[in-house]
Scaffold this active site. Structure first.
Site, mmCIF file in Angstrom:
data_model
loop_
_atom_site.group_PDB
_atom_site.id
_atom_site.type_symbol
_atom_site.label_atom_id
_atom_site.label_comp_id
_atom_site.label_asym_id
_atom_site.label_seq_id
_atom_site.Cartn_x
_atom_site.Cartn_y
_atom_site.Cartn_z
ATOM 1 N N ASP A 105 0.896 -1.212 0.096
ATOM 2 C CA ASP A 105 0.095 0.128 0.079
ATOM 3 C C ASP A 105 0.968 1.317 -0.043
ATOM 4 O OD1 ASP A 105 -2.200 1.634 0.415
ATOM 5 O OD2 ASP A 105 -1.684 1.914 2.310
ATOM 6 N N ASP A 146 -0.239 5.154 0.583
ATOM 7 C CA ASP A 146 -0.166 6.326 1.670
ATOM 8 C C ASP A 146 -0.442 5.591 3.023
ATOM 9 O OD1 ASP A 146 -0.621 9.049 2.237
ATOM 10 O OD2 ASP A 146 -2.103 9.250 0.720
ATOM 11 N N LYS A 194 -8.774 -2.550 -2.867
ATOM 12 C CA LYS A 194 -8.737 -3.423 -1.716
ATOM 13 C C LYS A 194 -9.814 -3.099 -0.836
ATOM 14 C CE LYS A 194 -4.979 -1.183 -1.152
ATOM 15 N NZ LYS A 194 -3.841 -0.342 -0.742
#
Lengths: 306, 306
Positions: free
Chosen positions: B28, B30, B228
């Site tokens: 991921d 951020d 996601k």
């Protein structure tokens, strides 16, 4: 099991009996009296007939974009007999709640508004300061410096202690993000109402609840709702009009707001009219949110009286 | 009972064992690599170390506002080694789903977009026509004639068969009402992702899910989510990279997206880093949405290797 609602259209005896049972009628407006700017046939005459019979007629609306003054104008334009005191809107309900029940401490008594002029007018009438709302400063695209200023708090007014959310035709990212930051700083979260849709032109648009729901989703907090079916509104209506609930009937087109409002308020009766959102099949199903005591095709069917 | 996650920060043996277990790391972005435009210390070196060890590094992001090309630029600017093929965003995932799986019939293959340029770029790359999005025609206040034209359908494009909702910094009443009307006419409802918030400047702003939720609330329909933790995204990632799930690890900062994504995808492992949204106490509680297999204070802790 809830008994089936009694159908009174075309049944003169049933209509007379229905009207005699009540001293006060609470009317939802949109979907009952009119759709958008189109008043339903026979509605002004029906209200006039009820008033002539000595009934009190109160207009109880969740539409937060209009003040009581605006509503009075609309009712008058549509030739529905009404005085300002007969109108009870969710913005007014919210303003009364904030000024008389919530009573924020000095220095924390400003309200950040998501909504239109109706909310602002009712807050002003109760002497409550507010920001946001129709202010052009918030009717613009979010800018990079807004992210910084909201995050570090420099763009937030420390006197804001309440976020009040109503229907806002100018909803945008900046307003929502600003409101979210006030909520995260502990502001009380109120909603004029949580109707998901706004019926207009025989279709559905985004309602006040759909302007509020991003804040609920992003903050994880649920607002206290001041419109129908909230009993905060019923208490305010009762307080203002000193009504006898057992001799009061709620008339509406939505089960989840109007009819639920009347049932949970333990009113003497509820009348569902089929000119709005919900239809017969909506209360016929097993998990119906509320079942009215009476129903009619349209409000003017009450005109068939002796 | 789920076993507690293993803490690997500062434990050289544990880190070596962790890295050896996997061939592919899904990151991921951020909250893991950076916060806003601030890259976390040691991140570029950590990615470089993993690549030097022959690991594949894939960046799997729910941020729908950026295309893969935009992401590549950002990663490069932050000195994180990456090629365009290593980026997998929720806009790309949605475009691939629409073009390769959904396959709308001709004459119904246009997409009405709530979102920014990233969504449009990925749709264009898959040859899917779209309207809405960044078009200035929709970046304005709603007007009385919009209500009429949406209700009677004259403002609707009959070729629109899909509403795709991502993060939109220009969300407004007109876009939401237009999308609602397409949904009411039977358009397929898709969301790039449903993250409620967007972390920036150590605070939280409205996420893609908060732009979508008014439509879910008003329409009563739930979108199919392509980011996601949707396994539609995992299937697409697997299809593209031909990865061995048992030798793949998902690294993220959110339990409800990243860690859930890895666990439901039956990956060999999940690593939670504490530089983003969720903290230790979020998986410690009984009703935790997902519990990672490993955790570390920060991604660069992996740098402590032999």
């Amino acid at each position: 099991m809830t008994p089936s609602p009694k159908y009174i259209t075309g049944d003169k005896a049933a209509i007379n009996e229905f009207i005699d049972k009540f001293d006060t009628f609470l009317f939802d407006c949109d979907g009952v009296l009119w759709s958008g700017d189109h008043v339903f046939e026979g509605v002004p005459e029906t209200i006039r007939m009820l008033k002539a019979k000595g009934k009190r007629t109160v207009f109880v609306t969740n539409n937060s974009t209009k003040s009581r003054q605006d509503y009075l104008k609309k009712l008058s334009n549509l030739h529905i007999p009404c005085e300002k005191e007969d109108v009870f809107g969710s913005s007014y309900s919210a303003a009364v709640y904030i000024s008389r029940i919530l009573k924020q401490p000095p220095g924390k008594n400003k309200v950040f508004v998501i909504g239109e002029a109706g909310v602002e007018a009712e807050l002003a009438a109760e002497g409550i300061p507010c920001i946001g709302g129709t202010d052009e400063k918030f009717r613009r695209d979010v800018a990079p410096e807004d992210f910084q200023g909201l995050a570090d708090g420099s763009l937030l007014d420390p006197e804001v202690g309440v976020v009040l959310c109503g229907l806002d035709f100018h909803i945008n990212y900046l307003k929502l993000s600003t409101a979210l930051h006030y909520l995260r700083k502990g502001a009380v979260f109120l909603a004029t109402n949580t109707d998901s849709t706004l019926p207009m032109h025989h279709s559905f648009f985004m309602g006040a609840g759909s302007c509020m729901i991003p804040l609920e989703y992003a903050s994880g907090q649920k607002p206290l709702e001041l419109g129908k079916p909230s009993q905060a509104m019923m208490d305010a209506v009762e307080g203002k009009f000193q009504l006898d609930r057992s001799r009061t009937c709620m008339i509406g087109d939505r089960l989840n707001t109007d009819i639920k409002f009347g049932i949970e308020g333990k009113l003497g009766g509820t009348l569902h009219v089929l000119t709005g959102v919900h239809k017969k099949e909506d209360w016929d199903k097993e998990d119906a949110v509320a079942v009215p005591a009476y129903y009619a095709d349209q409000l003017s069917d009450l005109g068939l009286v002796a």
